[in-house]
Structures are given as C-alpha cells and as structure tokens.
Design an enzyme around this catalytic site. Structure first.
Site, PDB file in Angstrom:
ATOM      1  N   CYS A   2      62.087   6.185  -2.955  1.00  0.00           N
ATOM      2  CA  CYS A   2      61.050   6.996  -2.321  1.00  0.00           C
ATOM      3  C   CYS A   2      60.252   7.685  -3.410  1.00  0.00           C
ATOM      4  O   CYS A   2      60.543   7.552  -4.596  1.00  0.00           O
ATOM      5  CB  CYS A   2      61.676   8.064  -1.430  1.00  0.00           C
ATOM      6  SG  CYS A   2      62.751   7.386  -0.156  1.00  0.00           S
ATOM      7  N   LEU A  50      60.297   5.004   1.759  1.00  0.00           N
ATOM      8  CA  LEU A  50      60.628   3.595   1.953  1.00  0.00           C
ATOM      9  C   LEU A  50      61.911   3.624   2.777  1.00  0.00           C
ATOM     10  O   LEU A  50      62.945   4.098   2.299  1.00  0.00           O
ATOM     11  CB  LEU A  50      60.861   2.873   0.624  1.00  0.00           C
ATOM     12  CG  LEU A  50      61.271   1.402   0.747  1.00  0.00           C
ATOM     13  CD1 LEU A  50      60.105   0.559   1.244  1.00  0.00           C
ATOM     14  CD2 LEU A  50      61.764   0.849  -0.579  1.00  0.00           C
ATOM     15  N   ASN A  75      65.341  11.282  -3.918  1.00  0.00           N
ATOM     16  CA  ASN A  75      65.038   9.863  -4.073  1.00  0.00           C
ATOM     17  C   ASN A  75      66.296   9.230  -4.627  1.00  0.00           C
ATOM     18  O   ASN A  75      66.752   9.591  -5.704  1.00  0.00           O
ATOM     19  CB  ASN A  75      63.856   9.699  -5.042  1.00  0.00           C
ATOM     20  CG  ASN A  75      63.660   8.264  -5.495  1.00  0.00           C
ATOM     21  OD1 ASN A  75      64.041   7.330  -4.815  1.00  0.00           O
ATOM     22  ND2 ASN A  75      63.070   8.091  -6.666  1.00  0.00           N
ATOM     23  N   GLY A  76      66.891   8.317  -3.876  1.00  0.00           N
ATOM     24  CA  GLY A  76      68.093   7.680  -4.395  1.00  0.00           C
ATOM     25  C   GLY A  76      68.961   7.096  -3.304  1.00  0.00           C
ATOM     26  O   GLY A  76      68.581   7.056  -2.135  1.00  0.00           O
ATOM     27  N   THR A 337      57.843  -3.095 -26.584  1.00  0.00           N
ATOM     28  CA  THR A 337      58.750  -4.045 -25.930  1.00  0.00           C
ATOM     29  C   THR A 337      58.843  -3.785 -24.431  1.00  0.00           C
ATOM     30  O   THR A 337      58.989  -4.709 -23.628  1.00  0.00           O
ATOM     31  CB  THR A 337      60.142  -4.038 -26.604  1.00  0.00           C
ATOM     32  OG1 THR A 337      60.894  -5.134 -26.108  1.00  0.00           O
ATOM     33  CG2 THR A 337      60.902  -2.767 -26.381  1.00  0.00           C
ATOM     34  N   ARG A 340      55.712  -5.430 -22.860  1.00  0.00           N
ATOM     35  CA  ARG A 340      55.836  -6.897 -22.860  1.00  0.00           C
ATOM     36  C   ARG A 340      56.752  -7.367 -21.731  1.00  0.00           C
ATOM     37  O   ARG A 340      56.433  -8.306 -20.995  1.00  0.00           O
ATOM     38  CB  ARG A 340      56.438  -7.376 -24.181  1.00  0.00           C
ATOM     39  CG  ARG A 340      55.509  -7.345 -25.348  1.00  0.00           C
ATOM     40  CD  ARG A 340      56.300  -7.775 -26.575  1.00  0.00           C
ATOM     41  NE  ARG A 340      55.567  -7.586 -27.812  1.00  0.00           N
ATOM     42  CZ  ARG A 340      56.118  -7.636 -29.004  1.00  0.00           C
ATOM     43  NH1 ARG A 340      57.412  -7.873 -29.142  1.00  0.00           N
ATOM     44  NH2 ARG A 340      55.391  -7.459 -30.090  1.00  0.00           N
TER      45      ARG A 340
END
Length: 561
Positions: A2, A50, A75-76, A337, A340
């Site tokens: 969320c 969500l 959130n979790g 990194t 990428r």
C-alpha cells in the site's frame, strides 16, 4: 502493498497538502482515503490501498472500537497475526493482519509491537490518549518509509520520498527528507498544537539476532549443532517455512523467474507448496530478456521442470532506454547498478499488471547478500571478512536491491514477497560458522546449493548455475545490457560535462558518462537530495571501476545453445 502518508502539525491547508499524497497513488490502485484526526485539525492520514487481505474491512487508518484512541496506517504483511491471536487471546474485529499491531501495542508497548511482528512492515501509529506518535520499519526495510521533521515540529511521513518533497510549510523542507532506518522504531511526543518532538530512536532488531517472535513460530525448535546434514536440513525446513507463510493472500500469486538459483528455488518451492494447500490455479512465472539471453533460456528450463505457466517478456533495447527516466523517478536513486537492474524488473512488472491477474509477486532478493552470492566473495581475504561483508550488504539492502524490488513492482501496483529475507531464515544462516558460508570449489552460494541438491526441486545445471547479475543475464552473451546502455549514453553526455562533474555534483561525483546521465535525471526530479544514496554499490576486494559482474575476472557466462 500500500501507500501510507501522514502529516502532523501542518501550517498549510490540508486539502493543498493532500496533493502530495497522490504522488504515491500507484502503490494502492484499489482505493484511497484521506482522514483528519479528531481534535487535531492540522494532523491527517492518507492511504492508497492494494486489497490483498480482508477486502471488506481493510481500509486505513485502522481504528477499532476497543481502542478508539489508536490510529494505525501501515504498509506490509504480518504473517504471524493468527499465531499471536492464539497465543495472547487477542479479540480481532477485522480480518486485517495489521490489526495485531494495535493489540500488541496495548499489551506491551511499542517495543513489543515492533519486535513481535513476523513480516514486512512500515507503520505510523498514533495514540491520542497518551499523545504519542510511533514510526517503525521492518528489519531489512522491505517496505519503504521516509520522513521529514522540521525544527518547529512539523512531521511528514510517506512510503516514498516523492510524497514529501513538495510539502508546503513556513520553514524550508527539502533538505530534510530522509529514509527511516530499517529495524528501528521512533517515539515522538504529540503536542496540543499537533506539532511533534522526537523522544527516541531505537533499534529493535538486528539481522543476526533470532527474532522475538520465533518463540511462537509454527516451526518448532530446530536441531542444534553444525554438522553438515543438520545444517542442510535446517536450511531446507526454514526456507520452505519462509515461502509457506508468505502464501497468505486473497489475490493471485505469481513469481519472477530469472533462471538463476535464487528465483528458481523460490519458484520451485512455491509451486510445491501451492499444490499441497490445493491452490487451484497454475503458478504464473515471468522472465525478461533479449532473444536467447542466458536468463530466458535458463528460466525456460526451470519452468518446464516445475510445471509453471511461463511468460516471457522480450526486452526491446529501445523500450529499455525509453524507460530510464520513469525508472529513476520511481526508484528515487541514481545508483548505477540499481538502475541497470531495475529497467528489466520495471518492464516485466508492467507486463504482469497489464496482461495478467497476478498481483502478489514472489522474488529472490536478499539471497546474494545473505549467502555470499556476489562474484567478488571469491576474493574475500578470510571467512570472517566475508561474513562481515555479508552483514554490511544486508544492512544496506534498503538502499539497493530491496529498494529496486519494491519500487519497480509498486510502480505497477504489485505486491512483492521475498522469502530469502525471512527473519528466522536469515538469523539462522548468519549464525552458522563463517567457514561454512564462503564460496567453495570456485562456486558461490555453495552451502545453499548443497542443501537442495537431493531435493529434485531443480535441474542440476540450474542448481549449480554460476551467478549472473540481473542486468547482465537479461542481455545476450555477445553484448551485455550495461554495454548497450553505455553506447547509447555516450552519445548523450558531452566529454566536457563529465570533466566538470565533480564541480556540479560534489557529493558522490559521477565518474562515467552513464553515471552522469543517471544523476542528471535524478537531480531533475529530486534536486538537492543526493544524500539519499550514501555511496554507489561496488564490489569489494577487487580493483573494480564498474559494478557489473561481467567486468570481473572470475565471471563465466553460460555457453550459447
């Protein structure tokens, strides 16, 4: 997964500030709520949802009749909420896993509430009766959290920094937005004015310590001792348990599958357990790469072996290059990194969202850090130094791989699950003698591979496949993804600009055109926030000027088939 957002002590009109909360709408595409706090007109919560569990009563902030003075925005996923209910006799009023935080706090205060949670979380808890605000974040920072606290006590908290950088306030804000540290909680006093004052910041869990909640785990005490058979068995039991507890979902489960060891193990164990509990839809697995790239070929083998419904996303070079700016905006970093590797993950997440109904996505993050999977671990001067490096990498996951995995999936409203970062599994693995955990016979993650050798979960050539960096594995053997990126960027950045890079960007100055290009985009969206990245990700113990595994001497790419 969320998006959470909260303000305490705002001087500005909240309906104007609320626009900032909309910057994280992607994290919760199902619903949005904005709520003022009774008695504190300048304090409010914003929540993007969500819906993964309790679709009827899962809106936030969570408030229950038993504790009318508590407000929770989190959130979790808390995987042990049912065990804790059984253990302590909690009387839940919803089916939301996060409700347990209110009951734990009421029972034993914030320290116990944070320490007893088996899962991933970032939360804001308001206690109006005791005039306190609490912030907390899980051990590895799998769920993100940022905060800004001004000198006059205005507090802003959000899942992503983009929800805080444009807040309005009488004093300047921009320079103070910062990530909230994983494995910590903070206590703040709430004044009658709605402003806050920080009281203490406490580390409640370290990755090496067995978590407090282990006492109430579904897996009983494991056999002790470090003989190889016992260790291998314990690794298998704990990893399987880590995947099993993460099956908690009312939405469809899928899995990212690069064909490397980590994602392949996750997918194989996941599919086995889904069958055991009679989940009646096929597991969708997802791979991305250029035509005939090493990852696509290996993932195809794994999918055929385990029997998943496999999806391949072909990476188009132009599409990848076009995505760079939106990826950097989502990530809130300029680390080379990370960017990428994020492009492939961002594009595969976009595919999942648009073309399938999988929402809860399993992935293999955390294994390289925990099990010493990076190529440069072959060069570690001693097992003890390798063990120290492993712990350093785990502590910094929230800046690098976990940040990448969260933001690239959350950008498309997907929820990420990472079993390798299970508290119990990681603390056990880190408790093993340093000598057991190092690469052996020229093969990294030797112990992890050995533990699953007789399980028949994976084909032998996948179980013993050498490490491929995600950004390298998605490219063809002939030309890596990072060199394709560099060729494009060479045309975009003038030599003179690079020469003056240290003047323009004195903190973490770019050393290459690629690095300069990413930094320019980052500064465009997040000016003056370069301190969010304390340093670039780079291999240790080798004279590396580039973070790609393909530039290291030990690197072996698979032969083309």
């Amino acid at each position: 997964m969320c998006g959470i957002w909260a303000l305490f002590g705002s001087d500005e009109c909240l309906s104007v500030q609320c626009l900032s909360a909309m910057k994280i709408a992607h994290r919760g595409p199902d619903a949005f709520r904005f709520e003022n706090v009774n008695g504190f007109t300048n304090c409010c919560f914003g929540f993007h949802r969500l819906a993964v569990v309790d679709q009827l009563y899962g809106m936030q902030p969570i408030r229950v009749k038993k504790f009318p003075y508590l407000w929770l925005c989190y959130n979790g996923e808390i995987y042990n909420f049912k065990q804790l209910q059984k253990q302590f006799g909690f009387d839940y009023q919803t089916l939301v896993d996060g409700e347990v935080i209110l009951h734990l706090y009421n029972r034993g205060g914030i320290e116990q509430a944070a320490s007893m949670l088996d899962g991933v979380f970032a939360f804001i808890l308001l206690d109006t009766a005791n005039r306190k605000v609490f912030l907390a974040r899980d051990t590895y920072g799998v769920r993100p959290l940022f905060k800004v606290l001004t000198s006059d006590g205005f507090l802003g908290v959000c899942s992503e920094a983009k929800g805080l950088i444009n807040l309005k306030h009488s004093t300047s804000l921009c320079s103070e937005v910062e990530p909230f540290l994983p494995g910590h909680y903070e206590v703040l006093d709430l004044k009658p004015s709605g402003k806050v004052a920080s009281v203490e910041l406490v580390k409640f869990h370290s990755c090496k310590d067995e978590p407090l909640h282990a006492a109430y785990d579904t897996v009983e005490a494991l056999p002790s001792g470090f003989d190889l058979e016992t260790v291998k068995s314990n690794i298998r039991i704990l990893f399987e348990n880590a995947v099993r507890k993460r099956l908690m979902a009312h939405r469809r489960i899928g899995c990212l599958l690069s064909g490397g060891l980590d994602s392949s193990l996750v997918a194989a164990v996941l599919l086995k357990l889904m069958k055991e509990i009679n989940i009646n839809y096929p597991l969708q697995t997802f791979a991305i790469g250029m035509e005939n790239s090493p990852d696509l070929l290996a993932a195809r083998k794994v999918a055929a072996h385990i029997g998943s419904e496999h999806h391949e996303v072909i990476l188009n070079t132009e599409e990848g290059i076009q995505a760079i700016e939106e990826v950097i905006f989502s990530l809130e970093t300029y680390d080379i990194t990370t960017i990428r590797a994020s492009i492939g993950m961002y594009l595969v997440s976009r595919y999942i969202r648009k073309k399938t109904d999988s929402v809860v996505i399993f992935s293999g993050e955390g294994s390289d850090e925990l099990t010493q999977g990076y190529i440069y671990f072959h060069k570690a001067p001693s097992p003890e130094e390798a063990a120290e490096e492993s712990e350093r990498l785990l502590k910094e996951l929230y800046i690098f791989d976990v940040l990448r995995a969260d933001r690239t999936t959350a950008a498309h409203g997907l929820e990420l699950r990472v079993p390798f970062l299970d508290h119990r599994f990681t603390s056990y693995y880190l408790s093993l003698p340093a000598e057991l955990r190092i690469p052996k016979n020229g093969i990294e993650k030797y112990l992890l591979r050995l533990s699953f050798e007789d399980s028949n979960l994976l084909p032998k050539e996948i179980l013993w496949r050498p490490k491929e960096a995600f950004s390298d594995g998605i490219a063809s053997v002939k030309k890596s993804w990072f060199s394709i990126l560099q060729d494009y960027i060479d045309q975009q950045v003038d030599d003179l600009l690079l020469e003056k890079a240290a003047e323009k960007y004195p903190f973490n100055p770019p050393k290459t055109k690629e690095s300069y290009y990413y930094r320019q985009i980052f500064e465009k969206h997040y000016p003056g926030q370069s301190s969010w990245l304390p340093h670039y990700w780079m291999p240790r113990w080798v004279k590396a000027t580039d973070p790609s595994a393909r530039t290291l001497k030990h690197y072996k790419s698979a032969p083309q088939e």
